[in-house]
Design a protein around this motif. Structure first.
Motif, mmCIF file in Angstrom:
data_model
loop_
_atom_site.group_PDB
_atom_site.id
_atom_site.type_symbol
_atom_site.label_atom_id
_atom_site.label_comp_id
_atom_site.label_asym_id
_atom_site.label_seq_id
_atom_site.Cartn_x
_atom_site.Cartn_y
_atom_site.Cartn_z
ATOM 1 N N TYR A 2 0.801 -1.207 0.000
ATOM 2 C CA TYR A 2 0.000 0.000 0.000
ATOM 3 C C TYR A 2 0.834 1.256 0.000
ATOM 4 C CZ TYR A 2 -4.841 -0.495 -0.451
ATOM 5 O OH TYR A 2 -6.066 -0.645 -1.019
ATOM 6 N N PRO A 3 0.457 2.227 -0.824
ATOM 7 C CA PRO A 3 1.172 3.506 -0.782
ATOM 8 C C PRO A 3 0.961 4.163 0.582
ATOM 9 C CG PRO A 3 -0.401 3.432 -2.616
ATOM 10 C CD PRO A 3 -0.670 2.239 -1.763
ATOM 11 N N PHE A 6 -1.854 9.836 1.350
ATOM 12 C CA PHE A 6 -1.590 11.126 0.698
ATOM 13 C C PHE A 6 -2.911 11.862 0.534
ATOM 14 C CE2 PHE A 6 -2.292 7.882 -2.543
ATOM 15 C CZ PHE A 6 -3.268 8.457 -3.339
ATOM 16 N N ARG A 7 -2.809 13.138 0.286
ATOM 17 C CA ARG A 7 -3.998 13.920 -0.012
ATOM 18 C C ARG A 7 -4.190 13.957 -1.522
ATOM 19 N NH1 ARG A 7 -2.600 18.792 1.308
ATOM 20 N NH2 ARG A 7 -0.561 18.037 1.950
ATOM 21 N N TYR A 8 -5.431 14.062 -1.921
ATOM 22 C CA TYR A 8 -5.776 13.980 -3.334
ATOM 23 C C TYR A 8 -6.477 15.247 -3.776
ATOM 24 C CZ TYR A 8 -8.525 12.656 -7.421
ATOM 25 O OH TYR A 8 -9.088 12.621 -8.656
ATOM 26 N N TYR A 9 -6.069 15.760 -4.928
ATOM 27 C CA TYR A 9 -6.750 16.934 -5.471
ATOM 28 C C TYR A 9 -6.986 16.744 -6.961
ATOM 29 C CZ TYR A 9 -8.134 21.666 -6.497
ATOM 30 O OH TYR A 9 -8.863 22.745 -6.906
ATOM 31 N N GLN A 23 3.286 25.587 -5.358
ATOM 32 C CA GLN A 23 3.226 25.928 -3.931
ATOM 33 C C GLN A 23 3.641 24.754 -3.053
ATOM 34 O OE1 GLN A 23 -0.737 27.488 -3.026
ATOM 35 N NE2 GLN A 23 -0.640 28.585 -4.978
ATOM 36 N N LEU A 50 0.895 14.854 -1.545
ATOM 37 C CA LEU A 50 -0.265 15.339 -2.304
ATOM 38 C C LEU A 50 -0.167 14.856 -3.749
ATOM 39 C CD1 LEU A 50 -2.722 17.377 -2.643
ATOM 40 C CD2 LEU A 50 -1.004 19.087 -3.239
ATOM 41 N N MET B 1 3.702 25.096 2.827
ATOM 42 C CA MET B 1 2.715 24.769 1.802
ATOM 43 C C MET B 1 1.306 24.872 2.353
ATOM 44 S SD MET B 1 2.612 20.731 0.876
ATOM 45 C CE MET B 1 1.117 20.264 0.060
ATOM 46 N N MET B 3 -1.712 23.508 3.486
ATOM 47 C CA MET B 3 -2.110 22.159 3.892
ATOM 48 C C MET B 3 -3.577 21.866 3.639
ATOM 49 S SD MET B 3 0.627 20.763 4.679
ATOM 50 C CE MET B 3 0.134 19.222 5.451
ATOM 51 N N VAL B 5 -5.052 22.057 0.756
ATOM 52 C CA VAL B 5 -5.304 21.559 -0.600
ATOM 53 C C VAL B 5 -5.444 20.041 -0.581
ATOM 54 C CG1 VAL B 5 -4.381 21.345 -2.930
ATOM 55 C CG2 VAL B 5 -4.056 23.463 -1.679
ATOM 56 N N GLY B 6 -6.556 19.564 -1.130
ATOM 57 C CA GLY B 6 -6.760 18.129 -1.261
ATOM 58 C C GLY B 6 -7.200 17.482 0.038
ATOM 59 N N SER B 7 -7.562 16.172 -0.053
ATOM 60 C CA SER B 7 -7.964 15.482 1.164
ATOM 61 C C SER B 7 -7.605 14.012 1.070
ATOM 62 C CB SER B 7 -9.462 15.646 1.390
ATOM 63 O OG SER B 7 -10.148 14.953 0.375
ATOM 64 N N GLU B 8 -7.497 13.390 2.255
ATOM 65 C CA GLU B 8 -7.116 11.974 2.299
ATOM 66 C C GLU B 8 -8.294 11.057 2.030
ATOM 67 O OE1 GLU B 8 -4.840 10.689 5.645
ATOM 68 O OE2 GLU B 8 -3.253 12.160 5.264
ATOM 69 N N VAL B 10 -11.932 10.573 -0.280
ATOM 70 C CA VAL B 10 -12.514 11.039 -1.535
ATOM 71 C C VAL B 10 -13.891 10.418 -1.727
ATOM 72 C CG1 VAL B 10 -12.104 11.229 -4.027
ATOM 73 C CG2 VAL B 10 -10.153 10.989 -2.489
ATOM 74 N N GLN B 11 -14.840 11.226 -2.185
ATOM 75 C CA GLN B 11 -16.178 10.714 -2.504
ATOM 76 C C GLN B 11 -16.150 10.163 -3.925
ATOM 77 O OE1 GLN B 11 -18.954 10.615 -0.741
ATOM 78 N NE2 GLN B 11 -18.193 11.719 1.083
ATOM 79 N N GLU B 26 -10.564 5.994 1.070
ATOM 80 C CA GLU B 26 -9.250 6.584 1.312
ATOM 81 C C GLU B 26 -8.617 6.859 -0.044
ATOM 82 O OE1 GLU B 26 -5.773 5.718 4.200
ATOM 83 O OE2 GLU B 26 -7.092 3.959 4.245
ATOM 84 N N ALA B 27 -7.948 7.987 -0.186
ATOM 85 C CA ALA B 27 -7.344 8.324 -1.476
ATOM 86 C C ALA B 27 -6.411 7.215 -1.943
ATOM 87 C CB ALA B 27 -6.591 9.644 -1.376
ATOM 88 N N ARG B 28 -5.718 6.573 -0.991
ATOM 89 C CA ARG B 28 -4.736 5.559 -1.390
ATOM 90 C C ARG B 28 -5.348 4.185 -1.636
ATOM 91 N NH1 ARG B 28 -1.416 3.606 3.858
ATOM 92 N NH2 ARG B 28 -3.111 3.625 5.355
ATOM 93 N N PHE B 73 -10.267 6.033 -6.674
ATOM 94 C CA PHE B 73 -10.853 7.315 -7.106
ATOM 95 C C PHE B 73 -10.772 7.494 -8.623
ATOM 96 C CE2 PHE B 73 -6.470 8.797 -5.818
ATOM 97 C CZ PHE B 73 -6.035 9.225 -7.075
ATOM 98 N N GLN B 74 -9.901 6.736 -9.283
ATOM 99 C CA GLN B 74 -9.805 6.853 -10.742
ATOM 100 C C GLN B 74 -10.997 6.207 -11.444
ATOM 101 O OE1 GLN B 74 -5.521 5.469 -10.722
ATOM 102 N NE2 GLN B 74 -5.368 7.093 -12.228
#
Ligand SMILES: Cc1cc2nc3c(=O)[nH]c(=O)nc-3n(C[C@H](O)[C@H](O)[C@H](O)COP(=O)(O)OP(=O)(O)OC[C@H]3O[C@@H](n4cnc5c(N)ncnc54)[C@H](O)[C@@H]3O)c2cc1C
Ligand code: FES
Ligand code: FES
Lengths: 301, 166
Positions: A2-3, A6-9, A23, A50, B1, B3, B5-8, B10-11, B26-28, B73-74
């Motif tokens: 598992y990675p 991380f945060r996803y955007y 940034q 991220l 940076m 912090m 931006v983005g989230s761990e 995801v819907q 979870e994003a991962r 999420f993809q």
């Protein structure tokens, strides 16, 4: 496996993605097809805090041909390129796109991700160098155009600055009297090649070569420009002997390392084979012949 | 940076074998684990977990992908088809029948992946050549059969399906 978390955007535009990445600095990575990045993240060799997803950005996978220039969006996938009409126009693109890894990797992997990854065994770099491609990049404010030869700095290292992204790759449509081919030899489908050659010839007439571009993959930290081989051909009649001499010159120039893909000696012999075949196919194509080639591996030669 | 931006987490909204699922993941989380662990669809197998063997192959909007090399999420707003989606009203798909008839499997671990790669090919190409079949299966590894019977199964299913649509 598992990675790390991380945060996803999900970025809406390339400018926005570039701005967020600039940034965030080293902490963040853009995500394209994920076929290089996700395996590395699963091994935790890369642990971005991220991920900025480029996949929802509209228009980034378009393939356009206007005024003799083909513009390929960074997010164009290998499979999409293999199926595109472009294949007819520039057959070397099809040779490459249709043979990278396997169908599953080709569904996802992108040309922008490949060039940004700058893997010494990546297939797109030698092909695009043979076509004298330019990379158009984007940061949060502006775009710039870089010749691919300047873009590729070293193994896994490009000229991209922090917060700068690949936007598109542009190549000129080769003249009517030209022909090219990409020949790569690999051990089986789902692995990188052991040696490859991208060839693009411009002919003065049916048999006299005006200009030759030859780049070798997998045998250097960046694709190797086979200048001695090109000199063997330029202004000369492309006889069997001439083609063999050029292949021999390319073999002499290659400096591969022994590794799990084979010994250095073995790879040099492969270089001779892929260059020779690349030249033969390019010559036939320059005469308007339809020739189908792609990556070669045991069981599929 | 910045912090924020983005989230761990995801819907996502994903359609799997025709059924819509809305989840916060979870994003991962990898797609294969969304399928196996969250949705209970254990037909999709993990073989190598390193993007090589193809046991985890599923269709994403009709394209074959390795679900161990894709984040969940993809698949947001996408259509996923797994091996569970092949049979129809309890009747096996012609590909599955051909694998049985041609002895296209032994331990069966790789079979879901081979079925999905074959299904992806036949959805696009009703009359594949032998070479096209081999190329479509090149991203799948089998440690038991030696591949010949897998090839025969896909050849036979392709011929059966093509005969049916004439
Ligand atoms: C089993 C397997 C076999 C493979 N075999 C081959 C092969 O034989 N030949 C070959 O060429 N490739 C091969 N690949 C790699 C494949 O082609 C990848 O798709 C490609 O190298 C990376 O493209 P991607 O879109 O998947 O990029 P990603 O994995 O998403 O990204 C790769 C890197 O580039 C960065 N990046 C992505 N897009 C951009 C952008 N637009 N601008 C700036 N940076 C960006 C990412 O942050 C990351 O660091 C293989 C992969 C696998 C899993
Ligand atoms: S488990 Fe995904 S490729 Fe092997
Ligand atoms: S049947 Fe056992 S791995 Fe293929």
């Amino acid at each position: 496996m598992y990675p790390a978390a991380f945060r996803y955007y999900r970025a809406a535009t390339l400018e926005e993605a570039a701005s967020i990445l600039s940034q965030a600095g080293d902490e963040a990575r853009p995500l394209a097809g994920g076929q290089s990045l996700i395996p590395l993240m699963k091994l935790r060799l890369v642990r971005p805090a991220l991920l900025v997803d480029l996949n929802s950005i509209p228009g980034l996978s378009s393939i356009k041909s206007e005024q003799g220039v083909v513009r390929i969006g960074a997010l164009a996938r290998h499979a999409q390129l293999a199926d595109s009409e472009l294949s007819q126009l520039i057959p070397i693109l099809h040779d490459c796109a249709a043979g990278i890894a396997d169908a599953q990797v080709r569904s996802r992997g992108t040309i922008g991700g490949s060039l940004a990854e700058a893997d010494p065994s990546g297939d797109w770099a030698p092909v695009m160098l043979a076509l004298s491609a330019e990379v158009r990049t984007q940061n949060s404010k502006q775009q710039r155009t870089i010749a691919l030869g300047d873009f590729l700095k070293d193994a896994y290292t490009t000229a991209l600055a922090n917060g700068e992204l690949v936007r598109e790759v542009a190549v000129k449509v080769p003249a009517k009297n030209s022909g090219g081919a990409y020949i790569a030899f690999k051990r089986c489908a789902s692995v990188y090649a052991s040696a490859s050659a991208a060839v693009q010839l411009t002919m003065a007439d049916r048999s006299t070569c005006e200009q030759a571009h030859i780049y070798l993959g997998c045998v250097g930290l960046v694709p190797l420009h086979a200048t001695a081989a090109e000199a063997e051909l330029r202004g000369r009649e492309l006889t069997k002997e001439r083609i063999s001499a050029a292949a021999e010159a390319a073999m002499e120039a290659a400096a591969p390392h022994s590794d799990m893909r084979g010994s250095a000696e073995y790879k040099k012999v492969l270089v001779k084979h892929v260059v020779k075949k690349g030249l033969e196919v390019s010559l036939r194509r320059s005469r308007g012949e339809q020739v189908e080639v792609s990556h070669e591996y045991v069981g599929r030669i | 940076m910045n912090m924020s931006v983005g989230s761990e987490r995801v819907q996502i909204r994903v359609t799997v074998n025709g059924q819509v699922h809305q989840r916060e993941v979870e994003a991962r989380q990898l797609l294969v684990d969304l399928l196996r662990e969250t949705l209970g669809l254990t037909g999709t197998h993990i073989g190598c977990d390193t993007s090589y063997c193809g046991a985890c192959t599923v269709l994403l909007n009709g394209e074959p992908v390795k679900s161990c090399t894709l984040f969940a999420f993809q698949a947001h707003e996408a259509d996923v088809k797994t091996v569970e989606g092949l049979s129809h009203n309890g009747d096996m798909h012609p590909l599955q029948k051909a694998f049985v008839q041609c002895h296209g499997l032994q331990c069966g671990y790789c079979t879901p992946g081979f079925l999905m790669s074959s299904y992806a090919l036949l959805s696009k190409n009703k009359r594949p050549t032998d070479d096209q079949i081999r190329k479509a299966l090149a991203g799948n590894t089998c440690r038991c059969t030696g591949y010949q019977n897998i090839f025969k199964a896909v050849r036979s299913a392709a011929d059966t399906l093509a005969a049916g649509t004439q």
